[in-house]
Design a protein around this motif. Structure first.
Motif, mmCIF file in Angstrom:
data_model
loop_
_atom_site.group_PDB
_atom_site.id
_atom_site.type_symbol
_atom_site.label_atom_id
_atom_site.label_comp_id
_atom_site.label_asym_id
_atom_site.label_seq_id
_atom_site.Cartn_x
_atom_site.Cartn_y
_atom_site.Cartn_z
ATOM 1 N N ILE A 132 28.143 -27.940 10.407
ATOM 2 C CA ILE A 132 26.955 -28.303 9.621
ATOM 3 C C ILE A 132 25.753 -28.471 10.543
ATOM 4 O O ILE A 132 24.644 -28.012 10.233
ATOM 5 N N SER A 133 25.964 -29.129 11.673
ATOM 6 C CA SER A 133 24.869 -29.336 12.634
ATOM 7 C C SER A 133 24.335 -28.005 13.145
ATOM 8 O O SER A 133 23.116 -27.811 13.267
ATOM 9 N N ALA A 134 25.252 -27.074 13.432
ATOM 10 C CA ALA A 134 24.837 -25.755 13.925
ATOM 11 C C ALA A 134 24.052 -25.003 12.858
ATOM 12 O O ALA A 134 23.029 -24.359 13.148
ATOM 13 N N LEU A 135 24.510 -25.095 11.615
ATOM 14 C CA LEU A 135 23.817 -24.415 10.522
ATOM 15 C C LEU A 135 22.438 -25.027 10.275
ATOM 16 O O LEU A 135 21.475 -24.310 9.993
ATOM 17 N N ARG A 136 22.357 -26.341 10.397
ATOM 18 C CA ARG A 136 21.056 -26.995 10.223
ATOM 19 C C ARG A 136 20.081 -26.556 11.310
ATOM 20 O O ARG A 136 18.888 -26.348 11.038
ATOM 21 N N ALA A 137 20.601 -26.431 12.522
ATOM 22 C CA ALA A 137 19.747 -25.982 13.622
ATOM 23 C C ALA A 137 19.282 -24.549 13.375
ATOM 24 O O ALA A 137 18.107 -24.209 13.593
ATOM 25 N N GLU A 138 20.212 -23.717 12.899
ATOM 26 C CA GLU A 138 19.851 -22.327 12.588
ATOM 27 C C GLU A 138 18.843 -22.285 11.444
ATOM 28 O O GLU A 138 17.877 -21.510 11.478
ATOM 29 N N PHE A 139 19.074 -23.127 10.438
ATOM 30 C CA PHE A 139 18.158 -23.195 9.293
ATOM 31 C C PHE A 139 16.760 -23.612 9.751
ATOM 32 O O PHE A 139 15.752 -23.023 9.340
ATOM 33 N N LYS A 140 16.727 -24.625 10.618
ATOM 34 C CA LYS A 140 15.436 -25.112 11.115
ATOM 35 C C LYS A 140 14.703 -24.017 11.890
ATOM 36 O O LYS A 140 13.491 -23.816 11.732
ATOM 37 N N GLY A 141 15.468 -23.303 12.735
ATOM 38 C CA GLY A 141 14.856 -22.231 13.516
ATOM 39 C C GLY A 141 14.317 -21.114 12.642
ATOM 40 O O GLY A 141 13.199 -20.625 12.854
ATOM 41 N N ARG A 142 15.120 -20.726 11.645
ATOM 42 C CA ARG A 142 14.682 -19.668 10.742
ATOM 43 C C ARG A 142 13.462 -20.120 9.942
ATOM 44 O O ARG A 142 12.525 -19.353 9.717
ATOM 45 N N LYS A 143 13.484 -21.396 9.528
ATOM 46 C CA LYS A 143 12.369 -21.921 8.742
ATOM 47 C C LYS A 143 11.087 -21.931 9.571
ATOM 48 O O LYS A 143 10.016 -21.529 9.094
#
Length: 212
Positions: A132-143
């Motif tokens: 979940i933490s990795a996905l949130r980081a990826e989400f933040k980067g993409r955003k």
């Protein structure tokens, strides 16, 4: 002869007193049971009114559940429509075919739901938290990447605001549903108590009639 009459009169007087005493005793007994019956009837009425008030509160809570669900679903539908626009813009800014921000958001939601509802071993839970933490980081980067476009930033902000609203309405659904269940349980309990006191009142009425 006179003695016989006096003895007879004495016996009649004793019998009369005995009958009077018995009558007084029965009257006292009847009064006692009548008072008990009336007391139980009042208690029954009070319990029924209490049950009705819980029923009203339960129905109001269920109504609030339905209203909050409707608003939550409306938010989710608006989010869905926004993400269609976001994905269209994303295709223009993402020729490499990276995962869409919508897909990332969906997977995060899914994994967070698993974390909240499933019983996991410490190792499995750690793996899930890390993912979940990795996905949130990826989400933040993409955003952050997408927000470089003013149009995209506006859509993402709108989507996030709607997600926050949907979360608020979902919490309301949960809270009102819990309240509705609590009020329902209290209503059932009050009706059961009313049935019990009504039965006791009926028994007291029978005793009252016996003493009549």
């Amino acid at each position: 002869m006179l003695t016989d009459l006096e003895e007879k009169r004495g016996r009649l007087r004793q019998e009369s007193h005995a009958i009077g005493d018995r009558h007084s005793q029965l009257n006292a007994e009847a009064s006692k049971w009548a008072e008990r019956r009336n007391e139980l009837n009042r208690a029954t009425e009070g319990l029924i009114e209490r049950a009705k008030s819980f029923k009203k509160l339960r129905d109001e809570s269920n109504k609030n559940v339905a209203q909050s669900k409707k608003k939550r679903d409306e938010c989710n539908e608006n989010i869905k429509q926004l993400y269609v626009k976001i994905e269209d813009l994303q295709k223009k800014h993402n020729p490499t075919g990276e995962r869409s921000i919508r897909d990332l958001s969906r997977e995060i939601d899914h994994l967070e739901f698993r974390q909240q509802t499933e019983v996991l071993s410490p190792e499995k839970e750690k793996q899930l938290v890390d993912k979940i933490s990795a996905l949130r980081a990826e989400f933040k980067g993409r955003k952050e990447q997408l927000e470089k476009s003013e149009d995209m930033k506006k859509l993402l902000d709108q989507a996030q605001a709607l997600r926050d609203q949907a979360s608020t309405y979902h919490n309301q659904v949960t809270r009102f549903a819990q309240l509705a269940q609590e009020y329902h349980d209290q209503m059932i309990c009050s009706f059961k108590e009313a049935d019990q006191t009504r039965a006791e009142a009926d028994a007291a009425q029978k005793e009252f009639l016996k003493a009549q």
